[in-house]
Design a protein around this motif. Structure first.
Motif, PDB file in Angstrom:
ATOM      1  N   GLY A  42       0.807  -1.217   0.000  1.00 17.37           N
ATOM      2  CA  GLY A  42       0.000   0.000   0.000  1.00 17.37           C
ATOM      3  C   GLY A  42       0.834   1.258   0.000  1.00 17.37           C
ATOM      4  N   THR A  43       1.638   1.456   1.058  1.00 19.16           N
ATOM      5  CA  THR A  43       2.422   2.692   1.128  1.00 19.16           C
ATOM      6  C   THR A  43       3.816   2.536   0.519  1.00 19.16           C
ATOM      7  N   GLY A  44       4.316   1.310   0.456  1.00 14.91           N
ATOM      8  CA  GLY A  44       5.682   1.101  -0.034  1.00 14.91           C
ATOM      9  C   GLY A  44       6.742   1.494   0.976  1.00 14.91           C
ATOM     10  N   ALA A  45       6.339   1.815   2.200  1.00 14.44           N
ATOM     11  CA  ALA A  45       7.309   2.256   3.218  1.00 14.44           C
ATOM     12  C   ALA A  45       8.211   1.082   3.619  1.00 14.44           C
ATOM     13  N   ALA A  46       9.511   1.345   3.609  1.00 15.60           N
ATOM     14  CA  ALA A  46      10.470   0.292   3.940  1.00 15.60           C
ATOM     15  C   ALA A  46      11.625   0.891   4.732  1.00 15.60           C
ATOM     16  N   HIS A  47      12.265   0.047   5.555  1.00 15.75           N
ATOM     17  CA  HIS A  47      13.419   0.530   6.321  1.00 15.75           C
ATOM     18  C   HIS A  47      14.674   0.454   5.456  1.00 15.75           C
ATOM     19  N   ALA A  48      14.663   1.294   4.415  1.00 17.19           N
ATOM     20  CA  ALA A  48      15.784   1.327   3.477  1.00 17.19           C
ATOM     21  C   ALA A  48      16.830   2.349   3.901  1.00 17.19           C
ATOM     22  N   CYS A  49      16.684   2.896   5.126  1.00 14.66           N
ATOM     23  CA  CYS A  49      17.710   3.793   5.668  1.00 14.66           C
ATOM     24  C   CYS A  49      18.143   3.297   7.047  1.00 14.66           C
ATOM     25  N   GLY A  50      17.514   2.215   7.523  1.00 16.29           N
ATOM     26  CA  GLY A  50      17.953   1.585   8.785  1.00 16.29           C
ATOM     27  C   GLY A  50      17.536   2.298  10.053  1.00 16.29           C
ATOM     28  N   HIS A  51      16.499   3.149   9.997  1.00 11.15           N
ATOM     29  CA  HIS A  51      16.111   3.889  11.203  1.00 11.15           C
ATOM     30  C   HIS A  51      15.555   2.965  12.291  1.00 11.15           C
ATOM     31  N   HIS A  52      15.024   1.805  11.879  1.00 15.02           N
ATOM     32  CA  HIS A  52      14.522   0.870  12.900  1.00 15.02           C
ATOM     33  C   HIS A  52      15.655   0.414  13.822  1.00 15.02           C
ATOM     34  N   ALA A  53      16.875   0.324  13.274  1.00 14.16           N
ATOM     35  CA  ALA A  53      18.017  -0.073  14.112  1.00 14.16           C
ATOM     36  C   ALA A  53      18.284   0.988  15.186  1.00 14.16           C
ATOM     37  N   GLN A  54      18.041   2.267  14.824  1.00 14.17           N
ATOM     38  CA  GLN A  54      18.256   3.347  15.806  1.00 14.17           C
ATOM     39  C   GLN A  54      17.319   3.193  17.002  1.00 14.17           C
ATOM     40  N   LEU A  55      16.089   2.749  16.730  1.00 15.39           N
ATOM     41  CA  LEU A  55      15.144   2.573  17.834  1.00 15.39           C
ATOM     42  C   LEU A  55      15.541   1.385  18.695  1.00 15.39           C
ATOM     43  N   GLY A  56      16.133   0.355  18.060  1.00 14.42           N
ATOM     44  CA  GLY A  56      16.685  -0.770  18.812  1.00 14.42           C
ATOM     45  C   GLY A  56      17.807  -0.295  19.727  1.00 14.42           C
ATOM     46  N   MET A  57      18.666   0.581  19.181  1.00 14.34           N
ATOM     47  CA  MET A  57      19.773   1.128  19.992  1.00 14.34           C
ATOM     48  C   MET A  57      19.229   1.922  21.174  1.00 14.34           C
ATOM     49  N   LEU A  58      18.168   2.686  20.901  1.00 11.53           N
ATOM     50  CA  LEU A  58      17.564   3.525  21.940  1.00 11.53           C
ATOM     51  C   LEU A  58      17.072   2.653  23.104  1.00 11.53           C
ATOM     52  N   ASP A 325      17.549  -2.865  -1.963  1.00 12.30           N
ATOM     53  CA  ASP A 325      18.315  -3.985  -1.398  1.00 12.30           C
ATOM     54  C   ASP A 325      19.007  -3.616  -0.081  1.00 12.30           C
ATOM     55  N   TYR A 326      18.619  -2.493   0.515  1.00 10.47           N
ATOM     56  CA  TYR A 326      19.272  -2.085   1.777  1.00 10.47           C
ATOM     57  C   TYR A 326      18.709  -2.915   2.930  1.00 10.47           C
ATOM     58  N   GLN A 327      19.589  -3.672   3.561  1.00 12.49           N
ATOM     59  CA  GLN A 327      19.146  -4.576   4.636  1.00 12.49           C
ATOM     60  C   GLN A 327      20.148  -4.541   5.778  1.00 12.49           C
ATOM     61  N   ILE A 328      19.635  -4.621   6.986  1.00 11.12           N
ATOM     62  CA  ILE A 328      20.523  -4.836   8.133  1.00 11.12           C
ATOM     63  C   ILE A 328      20.868  -6.326   8.129  1.00 11.12           C
TER      64      ILE A 328
END
Ligand SMILES: [Zn+2]
Ligand SMILES: [Zn+2]
Length: 389
Positions: A42-58, A325-328
């Protein structure tokens, strides 16, 4: 505190006094990359910049720092921020929220600064993932480009595209000419400015059998500093007018204040680097010159104009940033290690009566006050109308 700048969150853990307060920041948002395997339907939103990892760090740093044993030895406080909307996209939607009075500045940290969420913060840190090689390194130093955002409406007149195209005014042709005109300027860009001009058509027309009456363009002008940005902005805005003039359509250019260049604080980097080496090994740190820009932009840049701030990278991803193809690939490297380094950096800053935090603060020379920031960014928001006749 919740719902700051719509979806932002701030939490403070007080060890002793309210000050000094060190902030750890994680960014809440994603990019629209529909071809990414993790893209939301639907939105095409993807963690292609890795911001989800920042929340893990937080979370990781907060778990480490929230043990009761730290209440005695540490001075001051730590603040945890989840900041929205760093990726400066969907500009028309953000402008509509501004119009409705929900926000004034269009990015998360910009708006949180304006609302005072950082007023009690003495210094701030954020670690971003990177797909550079080799994996498992912290990259410190460097800077980022400043930028300015354009939301442009070319307004023509609809008419039957087959029966009466001569009665229409084709806004798509005007936008096409404007884009071509922008491309003719590229040979004038100076390498020292690290100029980037790029944009997308967010509306190309309405129906194929009607002359396009409204076309919208969303774009950026980036450069090493605001003077470099403004120099090119003036040329780009002439190009929008050139397209409108040739076709005889109306034009509305909304200029939105984008990000300011990043000023990594060397004194804060030093504390971070010592902990990165202690936790990840002596060879784990790559230092970049403080004037080297990667071409991208971040609203940590805005915050770094006001208080000491650092925005190091951790090389723990594969693929192309903002690509499909950006993946952690290694969450221990991408989340656990930086969380430990961030927590240990807070402990060093606030230990010994907060001596290191005081030193960092003392050596820092802010580029502007918050009031100056809010005023200058407010002034950069403007709407220009032009009649191409
Ligand atoms: Zn990004
Ligand atoms: Zn990012």
């Amino acid at each position: 505190m919740r719902k700051i700048a719509v979806t932002g969150v701030k939490a403070v853990r007080r060890f002793a006094a309210a000050s000094p307060t060190v902030a750890i920041i994680g960014e809440l948002d994603a990019v629209r990359v529909p071809g990414h395997p993790g893209a939301r339907p639907g939105t095409g939103a993807a963690h292609a910049c890795g911001h989800h990892a920042q929340l893990g760090m937080l979370y990781g740093a907060a778990i480490g720092l929230n043990i009761p044993e730290l209440s005695g030895p540490l001075a001051g406080s730590v603040a945890y921020f989840a900041t929205p909307a760093e990726e400066f996209i969907d500009v028309a939607r953000r402008l509509a929220r501004r119009e409705a009075g929900e926000i004034q500045f269009l990015s998360g940290k910009q708006e949180m600064i304006r609302l005072g969420a950082f007023d009690d913060i003495d210094m701030a840190m954020l670690v971003h993932t990177s797909s550079e090689e080799p994996a498992g390194r912290f990259i410190v130093g460097g800077t980022s480009n400043g930028h300015l955002v354009h939301n442009v409406r070319f307004i023509g007149r609809a008419a039957h595209a087959g029966g009466a195209p001569h009665d229409g005014i084709n806004a798509l042709q005007a936008a096409s000419l404007a884009i071509m005109a922008i491309n003719t300027q590229r040979e004038t860009f100076e390498e020292k400015d690290v100029t980037r001009v790029h944009g997308i058509l967010t509306k190309g027309g309405t129906s194929v059998n009607s002359v396009p009456a409204e076309v919208t363009y969303e774009g950026r002008v980036r450069g090493r500093d605001i003077a470099a940005v403004d120099k090119v902005v003036a040329r780009v805005e002439r190009c929008f007018k050139a397209g409108a003039l040739a076709i005889g359509c109306d034009l509305e250019i909304t200029t939105v204040p984008g990000y300011l260049p990043l000023r990594n604080e060397p004194g804060l980097d030093d504390v971070f680097v010592a902990n990165a080496r202690a936790i990840a090994g002596h060879g784990s740190v790559i230092s970049q010159p403080y004037d080297e820009t990667r071409g991208g932009s971040t609203d940590m840049g805005d915050l770094s104009q006001l208080i000491p701030a650092i925005h190091p990278y951790v090389t723990a991803a594969k693929g192309v940033a903002h690509g499909d193809d950006y993946q952690i690939v290694d969450y221990d490297l991408a989340v656990i290690q930086p969380a430990r380094v961030l927590a240990a950096t807070v402990i060093d800053l606030l230990g010994d009566g907060g001596r290191l935090a005081a030193e960092v603060r003392q050596r820092h020379r802010p580029a502007m006050t918050k009031a100056e920031y809010v005023r200058s960014q407010s002034e950069r928001h403007r709407v220009v109308r032009y009649k191409g006749e």
